[in-house]
Design a protein around this motif. Sequence first.
Motif, PDB file in Angstrom:
ATOM      1  N   ARG A 110      14.179 -70.078  72.225  1.00 37.88           N
ATOM      2  CA  ARG A 110      15.063 -71.219  72.017  1.00 37.88           C
ATOM      3  C   ARG A 110      15.800 -71.574  73.284  1.00 37.88           C
ATOM      4  O   ARG A 110      16.224 -70.721  74.041  1.00 37.88           O
ATOM      5  N   ALA A 111      15.995 -72.841  73.470  1.00 37.48           N
ATOM      6  CA  ALA A 111      16.764 -73.320  74.610  1.00 37.48           C
ATOM      7  C   ALA A 111      18.247 -73.104  74.337  1.00 37.48           C
ATOM      8  O   ALA A 111      18.700 -73.195  73.201  1.00 37.48           O
ATOM      9  N   GLN A 112      18.994 -72.808  75.389  1.00 40.17           N
ATOM     10  CA  GLN A 112      20.428 -72.590  75.262  1.00 40.17           C
ATOM     11  C   GLN A 112      21.169 -73.370  76.337  1.00 40.17           C
ATOM     12  O   GLN A 112      20.685 -73.523  77.450  1.00 40.17           O
ATOM     13  N   ARG A 113      22.348 -73.785  75.995  1.00 44.86           N
ATOM     14  CA  ARG A 113      23.240 -74.383  76.985  1.00 44.86           C
ATOM     15  C   ARG A 113      23.994 -73.248  77.674  1.00 44.86           C
ATOM     16  O   ARG A 113      24.134 -72.165  77.144  1.00 44.86           O
ATOM     17  N   GLY A 114      24.468 -73.536  78.872  1.00 45.94           N
ATOM     18  CA  GLY A 114      25.239 -72.551  79.609  1.00 45.94           C
ATOM     19  C   GLY A 114      26.478 -73.173  80.204  1.00 45.94           C
ATOM     20  O   GLY A 114      26.587 -74.390  80.341  1.00 45.94           O
ATOM     21  N   GLU A 115      27.411 -72.303  80.579  1.00 46.42           N
ATOM     22  CA  GLU A 115      28.666 -72.745  81.185  1.00 46.42           C
ATOM     23  C   GLU A 115      28.835 -72.029  82.518  1.00 46.42           C
ATOM     24  O   GLU A 115      28.695 -70.803  82.597  1.00 46.42           O
ATOM     25  N   LEU A 116      29.126 -72.786  83.571  1.00 48.66           N
ATOM     26  CA  LEU A 116      29.353 -72.215  84.887  1.00 48.66           C
ATOM     27  C   LEU A 116      30.552 -71.271  84.824  1.00 48.66           C
ATOM     28  O   LEU A 116      31.631 -71.660  84.391  1.00 48.66           O
TER      29      LEU A 116
ATOM     30  N   ASP B  18      16.405 -77.281  82.574  1.00 50.58           N
ATOM     31  CA  ASP B  18      16.007 -78.672  82.484  1.00 50.58           C
ATOM     32  C   ASP B  18      16.926 -79.392  81.517  1.00 50.58           C
ATOM     33  O   ASP B  18      17.134 -78.939  80.388  1.00 50.58           O
ATOM     34  N   ASP B  19      17.473 -80.492  81.964  1.00 54.14           N
ATOM     35  CA  ASP B  19      18.280 -81.369  81.120  1.00 54.14           C
ATOM     36  C   ASP B  19      19.417 -80.615  80.422  1.00 54.14           C
ATOM     37  O   ASP B  19      19.661 -80.806  79.240  1.00 54.14           O
ATOM     38  N   GLY B  20      20.084 -79.746  81.180  1.00 51.47           N
ATOM     39  CA  GLY B  20      21.233 -79.032  80.635  1.00 51.47           C
ATOM     40  C   GLY B  20      20.908 -77.820  79.786  1.00 51.47           C
ATOM     41  O   GLY B  20      21.814 -77.202  79.232  1.00 51.47           O
ATOM     42  N   LEU B  21      19.634 -77.470  79.676  1.00 50.55           N
ATOM     43  CA  LEU B  21      19.213 -76.350  78.831  1.00 50.55           C
ATOM     44  C   LEU B  21      18.466 -75.295  79.636  1.00 50.55           C
ATOM     45  O   LEU B  21      17.725 -75.621  80.566  1.00 50.55           O
ATOM     46  N   TYR B  22      18.645 -74.044  79.243  1.00 47.39           N
ATOM     47  CA  TYR B  22      17.932 -72.915  79.838  1.00 47.39           C
ATOM     48  C   TYR B  22      16.911 -72.410  78.828  1.00 47.39           C
ATOM     49  O   TYR B  22      17.252 -72.131  77.678  1.00 47.39           O
ATOM     50  N   ARG B  23      15.666 -72.297  79.290  1.00 48.43           N
ATOM     51  CA  ARG B  23      14.582 -71.799  78.442  1.00 48.43           C
ATOM     52  C   ARG B  23      13.908 -70.644  79.164  1.00 48.43           C
ATOM     53  O   ARG B  23      13.679 -70.704  80.360  1.00 48.43           O
ATOM     54  N   ARG B  24      13.565 -69.604  78.410  1.00 53.48           N
ATOM     55  CA  ARG B  24      12.897 -68.441  78.990  1.00 53.48           C
ATOM     56  C   ARG B  24      11.466 -68.772  79.368  1.00 53.48           C
ATOM     57  O   ARG B  24      10.807 -69.581  78.717  1.00 53.48           O
ATOM     58  N   LEU B  25      10.992 -68.145  80.441  1.00 53.64           N
ATOM     59  CA  LEU B  25       9.595 -68.220  80.817  1.00 53.64           C
ATOM     60  C   LEU B  25       9.225 -66.917  81.505  1.00 53.64           C
ATOM     61  O   LEU B  25      10.102 -66.168  81.942  1.00 53.64           O
TER      62      LEU B  25
END
Length: 125
Positions: A5-11, A72-79
Amino acid sequence: MARGRAQRGELTNYEAPNWEPLEAAVGPELLVWFMWMEEVRLRDGTAVHGYKHRATRRYLQLDEVLRAYWYDDGLYRRLPLWRAIDGVFASWRTLGASPGQLLLVDEASERAAARDEEAGGRTAA
């Protein structure tokens, strides 16, 4: 390409670099080609470090247990880590990397692929 799942993150940090994930992923010889840019905290609490390659200008996003992320586009996805390594160095050959440097990249990618295979091909938690 990406898993999970894609997740948002905060600096959360842009002043105190953590080089350990990058050194473990690519080795000390390739580490010198990167700039640490920031640490982002994902919604699940995972710390992700952004490293920017000095020549290719591409980012390698790694957490502290060597899981790679695509941003990408504000989201972090695992690869898979090997795919992230291949991606960050993809254009380095045309930008003047030496044969020795390219060999180090191949070795880092192979180590990452073997690590993923040892984990049963899983990159998701």
